[in-house]
Design a protein around this motif. Structure first.
Motif, PDB file in Angstrom:
ATOM      1  N   SER A 133     -10.808   1.467  40.289  1.00 40.03           N
ATOM      2  CA  SER A 133     -10.557   1.890  41.663  1.00 40.03           C
ATOM      3  C   SER A 133     -11.840   2.466  42.257  1.00 40.03           C
ATOM      4  N   GLY A 134     -12.013   2.268  43.556  1.00 38.86           N
ATOM      5  CA  GLY A 134     -13.216   2.744  44.223  1.00 38.86           C
ATOM      6  C   GLY A 134     -14.353   1.751  44.216  1.00 38.86           C
ATOM      7  N   VAL A 135     -14.199   0.638  43.486  1.00 38.85           N
ATOM      8  CA  VAL A 135     -15.222  -0.409  43.426  1.00 38.85           C
ATOM      9  C   VAL A 135     -14.691  -1.633  44.164  1.00 38.85           C
ATOM     10  N   GLY A 136     -15.419  -2.077  45.171  1.00 39.81           N
ATOM     11  CA  GLY A 136     -15.064  -3.283  45.912  1.00 39.81           C
ATOM     12  C   GLY A 136     -16.029  -4.390  45.588  1.00 39.81           C
ATOM     13  N   LEU A 137     -15.622  -5.305  44.729  1.00 43.73           N
ATOM     14  CA  LEU A 137     -16.534  -6.332  44.224  1.00 43.73           C
ATOM     15  C   LEU A 137     -16.524  -7.550  45.133  1.00 43.73           C
TER      16      LEU A 137
END
Length: 877
Positions: free
Chosen positions: A643-647
């Motif tokens: 969560s918190g990572v937008g790949l």
């Protein structure tokens, strides 16, 4: 009077500001030069010393730098200690007839290194070059003496300057006015010291080396065909070829330009590359000779060329383009763009043949093809071209007066000198193209001893393309065309209908041009084996990147591989070409801190992150210059994303882009493409209406342009179910989604592609902007793919968040403003019923109403909407 005083005041203020800034530069530069032991470095960013040291093979551990002057955001000036030393052993002298000797420097003898690169976006580069007024341009070669050059990238040119010349160069660089020809962009200026001597690719030839007592320099200048059989001269030429390493025995398929080398300094004073300055044979072009060759030098090489031409009868690699006497830059740029998509760029180099060169320079011996595209012929130019044809030259004429030298022409009237017509050319029938002001009459032959053949006709069967062959022993060949295959047709469209019509025929235009070039013996093989490149992992937050990598480490094997089909990802800190080769099935992912700097060719991550305003989406970027497709990259990687990572994965170029329904999507440079991971809880409003994700994505693309100030009327629209369109005319983008559900979370892999700056062979967003500017007299700037991808992802996050709050109420209002179908009457083919489109239903499907009042819900998956026939072909369920 008041206005005059006002203008004068403004001018004086501007002059004073410039004078003050230049003095600031002069003081700073003087201090560095006077200090000795220091190098002055002016470059685009305060970082990037490592690549300078690497290019010069210097040890980074012993270097110190200090910021001296930050004149503006365009460049930064720093000092570098100890002074950078350039060993000229690996460099080539600009002076083939003079030896370069090491000098100590001083205020009037400063050694300056210019490093340059090729532009990533050639179109943007040319537009920027044309936008700079000529008086504001400072040509590098005009302010110093070119000493030596080095191939790149980065390309290097070593100059010797006075202090004032160095100040001028640095000031122009920081102001954006420093220019080099050969389409090179100066990236860095460094004051250096030198050691060693640069090599002379064309050796210095002493008069005593010439064979026989009666053969002097002048004698070589006037070699006749009979002299070429003289055994002593043949021995002499053979000896010289041996000294040149046999480089004159075969034509080079690349000139100095195509070898990615620094151009010769006499080219730096003109606005377009010229053919003869680049030299005639490979050894001269490689020499980089910075001045006009002396009489002996040029004539000797010309004689060697003629020996080779008679022995091998091989064509040189240059295609020359003549565009008239003045205002030729834009026309040449357009022709060059069209040609580059049709010819084998490994074999040819395209040059502008300037008007004053036609009679001055021996261009005729230096061209595989002459293209003539002009409105008038002045100063005997037509006669010179005719002599070229009669001596065996190959010519392609686009609507030029040169045609009249072979065949009678009958004038027809078009607005602005061009018109739109449907033509037939061999297997192509009814192709809409631009045509010139004349038709040909093959019954009235005006040329001597030529044979005419009709290749193409208009819709009334009148000749518009002719093949002309000489009956003389020298087999000249020409094709005369009133079909303007060389021009971007959309520049002349007077309505949206014409614009769409011409764009739809653009692929046929390119194919016909390619066939015409084949008829003239030009190699049009544009196929090449793609060279795949590694992936670079970037983020706008180091902590976010570290968090992602920490999760990845739990999944990879001991070699750092995340094994998957069809592509395995291997995570490495650094990558060098001698490591494992990048293939379709193995993609290295480089994670080091210097990731991507100075390596990426087709993507500017700074522009992307500048336009990204999200909290999560797109904050972690996998960028790859060339790969087959991004869609499979996340097949296993999606389970490693915390969560918190937008790949997001963004390619520069895809060789097998994926479209909806398994269709291929042409993915060249200039097309914005991405694969984005989006996680949506299934118990949320969007999770319960997951089909809306594709509509959110396509709307975000449209809004990325139309929400820009001044761009609200650009005709970007939405076609059901997920296509981006120009009006209702042509598709320029689309969306495809793959999804899985894990632990109550929908994991969507959203693939999107839309054309931003790739004008050919179809349509792009910048086409629409240029057309709007032309119609409205506005000056809206063109967009870059990095800008629009960043904006698209930002708008997607806003739309998703709002959807979760109001269950899509605001989204539907905006969507209905942008789509094409409200109130449209269509026919449901499989149910044989006519219906009226109402909008989208609660699940994102197409809501239609039959005449009897019944409602139907048409799912996007597997259905086809033919807008031209108002027909929906439905999937059998």
């Amino acid at each position: 009077m008041i206005l005059s005083v006002g203008y004068l005041s403004v001018y004086l203020v501007q002059w004073l500001v410039q004078w003050t800034r230049r003095n600031m530069f002069r003081r700073a530069i003087s201090k560095v030069i006077a200090a000795r032991g220091l190098s002055l470095v002016v470059q685009r960013s305060p970082q990037g010393f490592d690549d300078l040291l690497k290019s010069l093979d210097m040890n980074t551990a012993t270097q110190e730098s200090q910021c001296l002057l930050d004149p503006n955001r365009k460049a930064v000036m720093t000092t570098f200690m100890p002074q950078v030393e350039v060993n000229l052993a690996d460099w080539t002298s600009y002076y083939a007839m003079q030896k370069h000797y090491h000098t100590e420097g001083g205020e009037e003898n400063i050694n300056v290194l210019l490093e340059a690169v090729r532009p990533v976006d050639r179109r943007s580069f040319l537009l920027r070059e044309f936008s700079v007024p000529e008086p504001q341009k400072i040509h590098a070669a005009s302010h110093g003496t070119a000493v030596a050059w080095r191939t790149g990238p980065p390309f290097g040119i070593l100059m010797r300057c006075s202090l004032e010349e160095l100040v001028t160069l640095c000031f122009a660089f920081c102001e954006g006015g420093l220019t080099l020809d050969e389409e090179l962009i100066v990236q860095r200026i460094v004051s250096v010291k030198t050691c060693g001597s640069a090599a002379d690719l064309v050796p210095h030839i002493e008069e005593s080396q010439l064979p026989g007592e009666d053969i002097t320099l002048e004698g070589v200048n006037s070699i006749s065909q009979g002299d070429l059989n003289h055994s002593n001269l043949q021995s002499f030429l053979k000896a010289q070829r041996d000294r040149l390493g046999e480089t004159v025995s075969d034509w080079s398929n690349e000139s100095l330009a195509s070898r990615n080398s620094i151009c010769s300094s006499n080219l730096l004073d003109s606005t377009t590359p010229t053919p003869y300055s680049e030299s005639v044979v490979e050894d001269e072009s490689e020499s980089g000779c910075g001045e006009e060759p002396c009489e002996f030098d040029s004539q000797f090489l010309e004689s060697v060329e003629r020996v080779k031409m008679m022995q091998g009868n091989v064509k040189p690699p240059n295609i020359l383009v003549y565009c008239g006497k003045k205002d030729t830059e834009k026309r040449f740029a357009g022709i060059r763009t069209s040609l580059e998509q049709c010819i084998n760029l490994e074999r040819y180099v395209i040059y502008a043949l300037n008007h004053d060169q036609v009679k001055r320079d021996p261009w005729a011996d230096n061209s595989a093809l002459l293209i003539v595209s002009c409105d008038n012929l002045h100063d005997g130019v037509g006669d010179a071209f005719l002599r070229y044809f009669e001596s065996g030259g190959i010519i392609l004429s686009f609507g030029s007066p040169f045609d009249a030298m072979f065949v009678a022409r009958h004038e027809i009237q078009h607005q602005d000198g061009v018109g739109i017509s449907k033509i037939n050319f061999r297997t192509w029938k009814g192709v809409s193209v631009l045509c010139g002001n004349h038709l040909y009459d093959p019954r009235e032959v005006t040329g001597e001893k030529v044979t005419l053949t009709v290749l193409g006709t208009d819709h009334n069967e009148r000749p518009v393309i002719l093949d002309v062959k000489s009956q003389l022993s020298e087999a000249g060949h020409a094709i005369m065309s009133q079909v303007l295959l060389n021009r971007d047709p959309t520049e002349y469209a007077s309505s949206d209908e014409q614009f769409a019509l011409l764009k739809q025929s653009n692929q046929d235009r390119c194919d016909i041009l390619k066939e015409v070039l084949q008829d003239l013996g030009v190699d049009t093989d544009t196929s090449s084996v793609p060279v795949f490149t590694p992936c670079y992992l970037l983020s706008n937050s180091e902590s976010t990147k570290a968090k992602f990598l920490e999760n990845v480490q739990k999944k990879v094997d001991k070699d750092g591989k995340l094994v998957s089909s069809p592509v395995t990802l291997q995570f490495v800190k650094e990558y060098t070409p001698n490591q494992e080769t990048v293939t379709e099935s193995l993609l290295p992912v480089v994670t080091g801190k210097s990731t991507g700097q100075g390596v990426l060719q087709f993507f500017n991550d700074d522009v992307y992150f500048k336009n990204l305003t999200t909290t999560t989406l797109g904050n972690t970027l996998m960028v790859i210059d060339v790969l087959p497709t991004t869609m499979p990259l996340f097949d296993k990687l999606q389970f490693c994303v915390p969560s918190g990572v937008g790949l997001i994965a963004i390619p520069g170029k895809q060789t097998r882009g994926k479209g909806r329904g398994g269709n291929a999507w042409l993915s060249p440079v200039g097309c914005a493409m991405f694969s984005l991971l989006v996680n949506v809880p299934m118990d949320s409003p969007l999770g319960r209406h997951a089909s809306y994700l594709q509509h959110i994505t396509s709307l975000a693309v449209v809004e990325s342009v139309r929400s820009l100030p001044g761009y609200q009327d650009i005709e970007l629209r939405l076609k059901w179910p997920n296509d981006i369109y120009f009006s209702n005319k042509m598709k320029l983008g689309g969306v495809v989604i793959k999804s899985t559900i894990t632990d109550g979370v929908l994991q969507a892999n959203i693939g999107c592609g839309f054309n931003v700056s790739n004008k050919n062979p179809t349509i792009c967003i910048n086409d629409l902007i240029e057309r709007y500017n032309s119609e409205k007299g506005s000056s809206l700037g063109l967009c870059s793919k990095e800008q629009l991808v960043g904006r698209t992802i930002s708008i997607m996050e806003q739309l998703i968040n709002q959807f979760q709050v109001d269950e899509g109420h605001q989204f539907l209002q905006l969507y209905s403003q942008r789509w094409l179908h409200s109130g449209s009457r269509v026919h449901l083919e499989d149910r044989n019923v006519d219906v009226t489109i109402q909008g989208l239903d609660e699940y994102g499907y197409l809501d239609v109403k039959a005449d009897d009042g019944t409602r139907h819900s048409v799912q996007p998956d597997g259905n086809s909407f033919d807008m031209m026939r108002n027909l929906i072909s439905m999937k059998t369920r």
